[in-house]
Design an enzyme around this catalytic site. Sequence first.
Site, PDB file in Angstrom:
ATOM      1  N   ARG B   7       0.799  -1.308  -0.165  1.00  0.00           N
ATOM      2  CA  ARG B   7       0.028   0.290   0.081  1.00  0.00           C
ATOM      3  C   ARG B   7       0.935   1.090  -0.089  1.00  0.00           C
ATOM      4  O   ARG B   7       0.390   2.215  -0.562  1.00  0.00           O
ATOM      5  CB  ARG B   7      -1.075   0.077   1.105  1.00  0.00           C
ATOM      6  CG  ARG B   7      -0.420  -0.026   2.603  1.00  0.00           C
ATOM      7  CD  ARG B   7      -1.407   0.203   3.643  1.00  0.00           C
ATOM      8  NE  ARG B   7      -0.858  -0.378   4.829  1.00  0.00           N
ATOM      9  CZ  ARG B   7      -0.936   0.143   6.075  1.00  0.00           C
ATOM     10  NH1 ARG B   7      -1.847   1.053   6.276  1.00  0.00           N
ATOM     11  NH2 ARG B   7      -0.466  -0.463   7.010  1.00  0.00           N
ATOM     12  N   GLU B  55     -18.677   4.498  -0.436  1.00  0.00           N
ATOM     13  CA  GLU B  55     -17.673   3.677  -1.555  1.00  0.00           C
ATOM     14  C   GLU B  55     -18.601   3.714  -2.760  1.00  0.00           C
ATOM     15  O   GLU B  55     -18.368   3.829  -4.084  1.00  0.00           O
ATOM     16  CB  GLU B  55     -17.434   2.470  -1.099  1.00  0.00           C
ATOM     17  CG  GLU B  55     -16.518   2.626   0.122  1.00  0.00           C
ATOM     18  CD  GLU B  55     -16.980   2.710   1.553  1.00  0.00           C
ATOM     19  OE1 GLU B  55     -18.306   2.457   1.622  1.00  0.00           O
ATOM     20  OE2 GLU B  55     -16.415   2.825   2.600  1.00  0.00           O
ATOM     21  N   PHE B  80     -14.528  -2.977   0.749  1.00  0.00           N
ATOM     22  CA  PHE B  80     -15.608  -1.943   0.421  1.00  0.00           C
ATOM     23  C   PHE B  80     -15.333  -1.614  -1.002  1.00  0.00           C
ATOM     24  O   PHE B  80     -16.620  -1.509  -1.815  1.00  0.00           O
ATOM     25  CB  PHE B  80     -15.381  -0.774   1.352  1.00  0.00           C
ATOM     26  CG  PHE B  80     -15.294  -0.854   2.572  1.00  0.00           C
ATOM     27  CD1 PHE B  80     -16.144  -2.176   3.113  1.00  0.00           C
ATOM     28  CD2 PHE B  80     -14.073  -0.494   3.440  1.00  0.00           C
ATOM     29  CE1 PHE B  80     -15.924  -2.476   4.572  1.00  0.00           C
ATOM     30  CE2 PHE B  80     -13.945  -0.838   4.679  1.00  0.00           C
ATOM     31  CZ  PHE B  80     -14.908  -1.981   5.290  1.00  0.00           C
ATOM     32  N   ARG B 164      -1.957  -4.671   3.639  1.00  0.00           N
ATOM     33  CA  ARG B 164      -1.515  -3.861   4.871  1.00  0.00           C
ATOM     34  C   ARG B 164      -0.178  -4.156   5.329  1.00  0.00           C
ATOM     35  O   ARG B 164       0.583  -3.156   5.918  1.00  0.00           O
ATOM     36  CB  ARG B 164      -2.593  -4.086   6.005  1.00  0.00           C
ATOM     37  CG  ARG B 164      -2.363  -3.375   7.127  1.00  0.00           C
ATOM     38  CD  ARG B 164      -3.353  -3.439   8.087  1.00  0.00           C
ATOM     39  NE  ARG B 164      -3.128  -2.878   9.325  1.00  0.00           N
ATOM     40  CZ  ARG B 164      -2.936  -3.596  10.654  1.00  0.00           C
ATOM     41  NH1 ARG B 164      -2.781  -4.925  10.683  1.00  0.00           N
ATOM     42  NH2 ARG B 164      -2.490  -2.841  11.692  1.00  0.00           N
TER      43      ARG B 164
END
Lengths: 279, 311
Positions: B7, B55, B80, B164
Amino acid sequence: MDEKLVRQLQIDAAKVRLGIIEGVHAAKAGHPGGSLSCADLLTYLYTHRMNVDPKKPKDPNRDRLVLSKGHSAPALYATLALRGFFPMEEMKTLRKIGSRLQGHPDIKTPGIDMSTGSLGQGISVACGMALSAKITCDPYKVFAVLGDGEIEEGEVWEAAMFAAHYKLDNLVAVVDNNGLQIDGKVSEVMSPYPIDEKFEAFGWHVININAHDFNEMEKAFNEAETVMQKPTMIVMRSTKGKGVSYMENSVDWHGKAPNDEEYEIAVKEIKAYLAELEA
Amino acid sequence: MEKRATREGYGEGLCALAEVRPDLLVLDADLAAATKTNIFKKKYPEKHYDCGIAEANMMGVAAGIASTGKLVFASSFAMFAAGRAFEIVRNSICYPNLNVKIGATHAGISVGEDGATHQCNEDIALMRAIPNMTVINPADYVEAKAAVLAMADYVGPTYMRFGRLAVPIYNDEATYKFEVGKGITIKDGKDVTIIATGLMVAEAMDAANALHEQGIDARIINIHTIKPIDRDIIVKAAKETGKIITVEEHSVIGGLGSAVGDVVLEECPVPVIKLGVKDVFGHSGSAKDLLKEYGLCAENIVAVTKAALGK
């Protein structure tokens, strides 16, 4: 608005209604009720208000319209045909194999600015177009047309928040408030009322009009031009099935095509009205 | 080996992309600090738009922006972006074939402590099923950054999956070149092929070293583009090594394993063993513990590979 212009708009809208009936009858399917209720609006926008050129359907500076209530595609197609984007004859190919007039609007069709049909999505796309124009100071306007049943979708209210938050005063949305959805009256299925106060609370400038009065329409869109720092919502009280006696205010004509006999009656009625206008 | 999350490569990649594509806009849904679009926001505040916790609308807004010709990224967690907003991605982005890039971070169970509601193990399956969609899952920080930069001239809806967890950086930023749709043979081998994607690539490399010590010569392939998938590299591996093991931090239903299986079934049927999350939800825990528990670690890749070879 001068009388002559009103008369011309009425004539053009009647031609659009004929196109809707032709298309839906030939397809033996489609949504005549909600198409007829917004026929006056689309006629007004495409023949009188919007900066569009059928010869340059992808002109980057054109005004955009997102038909968020995509099932009213027959009205949009007939209006685009009237405006010269493709021949009115093509209405007979509606929903048929190989036709560019899909059951719901497809961005590949000349004049269609966005594919729609799944309710609640078009208004977000219109917000994106309007934001994009703001960022690069492009002069075009963005219009979105929603159904009153459609605003039961949660995404509409996400978009309502977004448009006000980013002060999209180049966006004008319209709710076609014909009062009916598939399962019955919107007030009984899942009431969205009061529509005007809800959008006001979300930070929009709201104007209520009669959907079949071109003078009120002209006044509302002129007013929208003067509104700064806010998106405008025009809530237009309309008659579902407007222009065909047996379809008017009838929930049965949401998504049903007229049979041959019904088709003849509808065409006769609209043509009689047209003859009256042209006399 | 230095570790960084993919990320972060996403956030840095966006900054690099803005230099070659001044029209770039980045949308986020109240997660800029987590998705790392805040790196971009700091440098280009006028090009970053927060859409709030909405979203569905964000994907539609991205579609509208793309329809006017600008390059746009829409960012959120995989759950999402691919999950909640699925139908908007399908109908408002992919059907009209608009040039929207979706930056989806926090994919897979390595999200860790947040637990099952946030551990999206289904996004690759959802996204690759949509016509017109490209699906990219970079393996390390360098590859992630290069993949984002490659979007400067790659047109069409693209789903980019980032993690992550900080993972080893094994690519060299100075020489690495990202090519959409091209698998990478990291290590040649003749006994078996291990095809991995995302943060499982580093685990597969560790597994290959351990297998080598035990006399097993495993080929390691990194598939960073799951759609369109590199058919040639898979068919070649099937023909030359006879057995394939796929490894992904994603459900075994519909992900890399399924995509590889589709190719192998059609062109050169050989056994394909799919390592991934086996049709179950995750739960809270550290990423390291969870990856171990679900068998997504070098030790288990070694064990599965040996079993597949009858050793």
